[in-house]
Write an enzyme that holds these catalytic residues in place. Structure first.
Site, PDB file in Angstrom:
ATOM      1  N   MET A   1       0.850  -1.198   0.000  1.00  0.00           N
ATOM      2  CA  MET A   1       0.000   0.000   0.000  1.00  0.00           C
ATOM      3  C   MET A   1       0.888   1.251   0.000  1.00  0.00           C
ATOM      4  O   MET A   1       0.455   2.331   0.391  1.00  0.00           O
ATOM      5  CB  MET A   1      -0.940  -0.011   1.199  1.00  0.00           C
ATOM      6  CG  MET A   1      -1.923  -1.184   1.149  1.00  0.00           C
ATOM      7  SD  MET A   1      -3.466  -0.898   2.005  1.00  0.00           S
ATOM      8  CE  MET A   1      -2.887  -0.634   3.655  1.00  0.00           C
ATOM      9  N   GLY A   2       2.140   1.086  -0.430  1.00  0.00           N
ATOM     10  CA  GLY A   2       3.040   2.243  -0.514  1.00  0.00           C
ATOM     11  C   GLY A   2       3.563   2.664   0.847  1.00  0.00           C
ATOM     12  O   GLY A   2       3.568   1.870   1.792  1.00  0.00           O
TER      13      GLY A   2
ATOM     14  N   HIS B   1       9.136   1.221   3.273  1.00  0.00           N
ATOM     15  CA  HIS B   1      10.242   1.295   4.234  1.00  0.00           C
ATOM     16  C   HIS B   1      11.119   0.063   4.032  1.00  0.00           C
ATOM     17  O   HIS B   1      10.849  -0.761   3.124  1.00  0.00           O
ATOM     18  CB  HIS B   1       9.708   1.386   5.672  1.00  0.00           C
ATOM     19  CG  HIS B   1       8.653   0.360   5.979  1.00  0.00           C
ATOM     20  ND1 HIS B   1       8.924  -0.987   6.031  1.00  0.00           N
ATOM     21  CD2 HIS B   1       7.323   0.481   6.213  1.00  0.00           C
ATOM     22  CE1 HIS B   1       7.826  -1.655   6.309  1.00  0.00           C
ATOM     23  NE2 HIS B   1       6.821  -0.788   6.408  1.00  0.00           N
TER      24      HIS B   1
ATOM     25  N   HIS C   1       9.464  -3.346   3.502  1.00  0.00           N
ATOM     26  CA  HIS C   1       9.023  -3.639   2.126  1.00  0.00           C
ATOM     27  C   HIS C   1      10.225  -3.988   1.247  1.00  0.00           C
ATOM     28  O   HIS C   1      10.157  -4.893   0.410  1.00  0.00           O
ATOM     29  CB  HIS C   1       8.339  -2.409   1.509  1.00  0.00           C
ATOM     30  CG  HIS C   1       7.053  -2.015   2.152  1.00  0.00           C
ATOM     31  ND1 HIS C   1       6.906  -0.872   2.903  1.00  0.00           N
ATOM     32  CD2 HIS C   1       5.842  -2.621   2.137  1.00  0.00           C
ATOM     33  CE1 HIS C   1       5.656  -0.783   3.318  1.00  0.00           C
ATOM     34  NE2 HIS C   1       4.999  -1.820   2.887  1.00  0.00           N
TER      35      HIS C   1
ATOM     36  N   LYS D   1       5.094  -9.969   9.361  1.00  0.00           N
ATOM     37  CA  LYS D   1       4.550  -9.068  10.383  1.00  0.00           C
ATOM     38  C   LYS D   1       3.019  -9.154  10.414  1.00  0.00           C
ATOM     39  O   LYS D   1       2.407  -9.140  11.473  1.00  0.00           O
ATOM     40  CB  LYS D   1       4.993  -7.634  10.109  1.00  0.00           C
ATOM     41  CG  LYS D   1       4.378  -6.675  11.065  1.00  0.00           C
ATOM     42  CD  LYS D   1       4.890  -5.275  10.901  1.00  0.00           C
ATOM     43  CE  LYS D   1       3.980  -4.329  11.625  1.00  0.00           C
ATOM     44  NZ  LYS D   1       2.739  -4.094  10.883  1.00  0.00           N
ATOM     45  N   ASP D   2       2.413  -9.255   9.219  1.00  0.00           N
ATOM     46  CA  ASP D   2       0.955  -9.385   9.140  1.00  0.00           C
ATOM     47  C   ASP D   2       0.601 -10.866   9.047  1.00  0.00           C
ATOM     48  O   ASP D   2       0.103 -11.351   8.025  1.00  0.00           O
ATOM     49  CB  ASP D   2       0.437  -8.604   7.928  1.00  0.00           C
ATOM     50  CG  ASP D   2       0.756  -7.127   8.045  1.00  0.00           C
ATOM     51  OD1 ASP D   2       0.389  -6.522   9.060  1.00  0.00           O
ATOM     52  OD2 ASP D   2       1.403  -6.577   7.141  1.00  0.00           O
TER      53      ASP D   2
ATOM     54  N   GLN E   1      -2.913 -12.008   8.141  1.00  0.00           N
ATOM     55  CA  GLN E   1      -3.143 -11.714   6.720  1.00  0.00           C
ATOM     56  C   GLN E   1      -2.508 -12.796   5.833  1.00  0.00           C
ATOM     57  O   GLN E   1      -3.127 -13.271   4.878  1.00  0.00           O
ATOM     58  CB  GLN E   1      -2.545 -10.344   6.396  1.00  0.00           C
ATOM     59  CG  GLN E   1      -2.415 -10.052   4.916  1.00  0.00           C
ATOM     60  CD  GLN E   1      -2.020  -8.616   4.625  1.00  0.00           C
ATOM     61  OE1 GLN E   1      -2.838  -7.729   4.731  1.00  0.00           O
ATOM     62  NE2 GLN E   1      -0.782  -8.383   4.250  1.00  0.00           N
TER      63      GLN E   1
ATOM     64  N   SER F   1       6.725  -0.415  10.027  1.00  0.00           N
ATOM     65  CA  SER F   1       5.352  -0.315   9.560  1.00  0.00           C
ATOM     66  C   SER F   1       5.156   1.078   8.977  1.00  0.00           C
ATOM     67  O   SER F   1       5.707   2.053   9.496  1.00  0.00           O
ATOM     68  CB  SER F   1       4.387  -0.517  10.730  1.00  0.00           C
ATOM     69  OG  SER F   1       3.102  -0.045  10.395  1.00  0.00           O
TER      70      SER F   1
HETATM   71  O1  PAF Z   1      -0.136  -5.667   3.697  1.00  0.00           O
HETATM   72  C1  PAF Z   1      -0.548  -4.772   2.948  1.00  0.00           C
HETATM   73  O2  PAF Z   1       0.124  -3.788   2.677  1.00  0.00           O
HETATM   74  C2  PAF Z   1      -1.950  -4.896   2.345  1.00  0.00           C
HETATM   75  O3  PAF Z   1      -2.835  -5.472   3.238  1.00  0.00           O
HETATM   76  C3  PAF Z   1      -1.972  -5.616   0.999  1.00  0.00           C
HETATM   77  C4  PAF Z   1      -1.530  -7.081   1.135  1.00  0.00           C
HETATM   78  C5  PAF Z   1      -1.062  -4.917   0.005  1.00  0.00           C
HETATM   79  C6  PAF Z   1      -3.391  -5.623   0.426  1.00  0.00           C
HETATM   80  O4  PAF Z   1      -3.872  -4.333   0.245  1.00  0.00           O
END
Ligand code: PAF
Length: 294
Positions: A30-31, A34, A37, A150-151, A154, A186
């Site tokens: 989601m941009g 850091h 990513h 971290k997620d 998800q 984050s």
């Molecule tokens: O982890 C994230 O940044 C978001 O939840 C993702 C996986 C890009 C979905 O929008």
């Protein structure tokens, strides 16, 4: 680095690469990028020949409009970082491109993965995540998709969706990257004030104290969770959202922790929601994920 904003352009690129025998690896983001990513981008480069990064602040996964409005957006800096890292293509669709007028289809994983922790705290969040990730996988058609540990919840939900919908993509999970003082990286950390940044350390510290207690023999989940509550609740402006001990297999809350159980917590620090977790004294997460059938 190529830059696409439409589904047609991105799909054409991916298909052309795959037709030419090159594998495509997707890193959805989601941009507000850091080093966490960028570690996923580095992992993606190891896993295939072409790396595509998507940047899309997905409105469907925000349960509060103020949270969506406050989400940091730093596109120019993000593009510079991705180009410097040697990313091949970046996909930045507008909201109307992914969700045009009349959009009415959602993907929802049900059951134990989506009735607790972040799912209980943020209704609709994981439906939004599963829907957008499903769309991104259909658009980019990657061989591999990379997500951050971290997620954790998800990752498990996305892996389940991919398994259940027979999507032909391999999920690779990159380890959590932490600041030198232990705070997990984050995009939300940017919203912390200097004092909030200090208070936020209570989260990894509480988890680490619990882990030490676990290693010293404590097994009762309430006793382990107490370390997290004790660290967090001494600060003004800090509110615990949830704290739980979870067995990875079956994703059930457990009263007695075992090696490999997950201690997960979320807290609001001056209004900014932060999450973190540890795996109590156990094996590497990937091993446990494999054992859990993900
Ligand atoms: O982890 C994230 O940044 C978001 O939840 C993702 C996986 C890009 C979905 O929008």
């Amino acid at each position: 680095m190529q830059h696409f904003a439409t589904i047609a352009e991105q799909r054409r690129y991916s298909r052309e690469e795959r037709r030419s025998g090159r594998s495509v690896v997707l890193v959805p983001t989601m941009g507000a990028l850091h080093d966490g990513h960028m570690s996923l981008v580095a992992l993606a480069k190891e896993k295939g020949q072409r790396v595509v990064v998507s940047i899309f602040v997905n409105p469907l996964q925000f349960d509060r409009p103020d949270d969506l409005a406050a989400y940091p957006q730093t596109l120019a800096a993000d593009l510079a970082m991705l180009a410097a890292a040697g990313v091949d293509a970046v996909f930045t669709p507008a909201v109307g491109e992914l969700y045009p007028q009349g959009f009415a289809t959602f993907v929802e994983v049900v059951g134990p993965l989506t009735d607790k922790l972040c799912a209980a705290a943020r209704p609709g969040h994981f439906r939004g995540v599963a829907t957008v990730v499903c769309k991104l996988l259909h658009i980019v058609e990657p061989d591999v998709a990379v997500f951050g540990e971290k997620d954790l919840q998800q990752v498990l939900i996305i892996s389940t969706m991919i398994r259940d919908l027979d999507l032909p993509v391999e999920v690779v999970v990159g380890p959590t990257v932490r600041e030198a003082d232990g705070l997990p990286m984050s995009s939300r950390n940017r919203r912390l004030t200097a004092s909030g940044r200090t208070k936020a350390l209570a989260l990894p510290r509480g988890l680490e104290l619990a882990n030490q207690a676990f290693k010293a023999g404590t097994r009762a989940s309430v006793a382990l969770m107490e370390h997290v509550y004790n660290e967090l609740l001494i600060h003004d402006g800090v509110e615990v959202d949830y704290c739980d001990v979870i067995a990875l297999k079956g994703f059930a809350e457990v009263e007695t922790a075992e090696a490999g159980s997950i201690l997960a917590a979320a807290a609001f620090v001056d209004g900014v929601r932060l999450i973190d977790h540890i795996q109590l004294g156990g094996p590497a997460l990937q091993v446990a994920l494999d054992e859990a059938g993900h």
